[in-house]
Every structure is written in C-alpha cells, then in structure tokens.
Design an enzyme around this catalytic site. Sequence first.
Site, PDB file in Angstrom:
ATOM      1  N   GLU A 149      62.578 -83.353   6.237  1.00 42.62           N
ATOM      2  CA  GLU A 149      62.716 -82.381   7.327  1.00 42.62           C
ATOM      3  C   GLU A 149      63.282 -81.045   6.849  1.00 42.62           C
ATOM      4  O   GLU A 149      64.195 -81.005   6.024  1.00 42.62           O
ATOM      5  CB  GLU A 149      63.606 -82.944   8.435  1.00 42.62           C
ATOM      6  N   CYS A 192      67.905 -88.446  15.676  1.00 39.03           N
ATOM      7  CA  CYS A 192      67.682 -87.994  14.301  1.00 39.03           C
ATOM      8  C   CYS A 192      67.938 -86.495  14.174  1.00 39.03           C
ATOM      9  O   CYS A 192      68.624 -86.038  13.248  1.00 39.03           O
ATOM     10  CB  CYS A 192      66.265 -88.335  13.856  1.00 39.03           C
ATOM     11  N   HIS A 203      62.729 -88.499   7.542  1.00 38.00           N
ATOM     12  CA  HIS A 203      62.165 -89.461   8.486  1.00 38.00           C
ATOM     13  C   HIS A 203      61.259 -90.428   7.734  1.00 38.00           C
ATOM     14  O   HIS A 203      60.467 -90.006   6.880  1.00 38.00           O
ATOM     15  CB  HIS A 203      61.338 -88.751   9.559  1.00 38.00           C
TER      16      HIS A 203
END
Length: 214
Positions: free
Chosen positions: A78, A141, A165
């Site tokens: 991410e 998250c 992720h």
Amino acid sequence: MKILITGFDPFGGEPLNPAFEAVKLLPGVIGDAEIVIAEVPTVFRKCGDVLRAAIIENKPDAVLCIGQAGGRSSISVEKVAINLHEARIADNENNQPLGQVIKEDGCTAYFATLPIKAMVKSIKEKGIPSSISYTAGTYVCNDIMYHLLYMIDKEFPEIRGGFIHVPFDTAQVVDKPEGTPSMPVATISKAIEYAVEAVALNKEDIAASAGTTH
C-alpha cells in the site's frame, strides 16, 4: 536493524486471518534485520493503541503492518492511508463508524515511508504476484496504517512504516464462489519475507514506474 511486523486476528466470520498466520511463519532474522511480531485486534482505534504499545516496547527501526484483503489476487503493497473511517461491516467489537475522521489533527492522507517499489520488485523477482496499491480501503487496515504513519509524523520520526494487504489463504475459499482468489499462507509468508529483505537493503526507494492508467 529491528523490524516490527504486525498481523490482525480473524474477522468477518473467517476462521483465520492469513495476515497473522503468515507473520507467525517468519524467521527471527531476515538479512541483517531482527524481526519482532505482534498480533493486533481488528478493532477501530484499539489497533492503533496496541501498535503504539508495541513500538514503545520494541523500539523498531521500521514497522510493517499486514492485513487481509479478501478478493485481491496478489500481494498489495500500500502507498497511501486516508483520514477516514467508513466501515462496510462492524469490527470485532461491533463498532461500525461511518464518515468519521481518524485524527482531527492529522493530515488528509499519509504516504508509506518504506521503499514500496523495491518491496514489490523483490517479491515479483521470486515469482510471487505483487503490485503497489493506491487504496488501503476505509476499514481497520486503513485505520492501522493511518495510525502508524500519523505516529511516525507526530511521535516517532526516526521510524519508517508501511502496510501490505494479502489475499485469502487457500483454505478460506473452499466454500466461497468458484474463482475467488487465494494464495497459500506459506507463500504469503515468503512474500512478506522478500518485502522485508528490500526494506533492510533500501534506505531510499528505487526509481521505477508504478503508476496506473485508471
């Protein structure tokens, strides 16, 4: 060098969370980095409190948080966390915040400070699908990633931080619709290990194209 790696407990009725299952398989040393691990609750705000306590206890040089993204087919490193709670489902303590900011004094968004392009390259070179993601969602998250980067900005500027992720573990999709993406948890763990190798080797990120066309 010391790297703190976290994974979430199961949520949404799943029997396991591949994030922490994969983290538990990591060796205690990767390259020149000592690895310490911690399980965090899938609970808004509380995950950030547990993370902060782990940072204070372990004094890491870098922090990498891992979370499940059921439906994704590859390892998603991410780039950005946003200052928003928008829960599609309740968390593990039945909280379901809608349209709430995470930190009133925080930035609208924070970028990961780990070498994410180098991490993706390291994973892909070992034959595991991986890409940079530009949305960590609006669930827990994103919450822990935002809390991590907020703490780095406000309290722990010497630390680098980021989030990955991971897909469902293969065992989780046995009763899901045909074609639901998955990846064996052992492979997920290896991908995290390769990402950590890149963190340990790269103080700065590599120059590589990682944009999207949409």
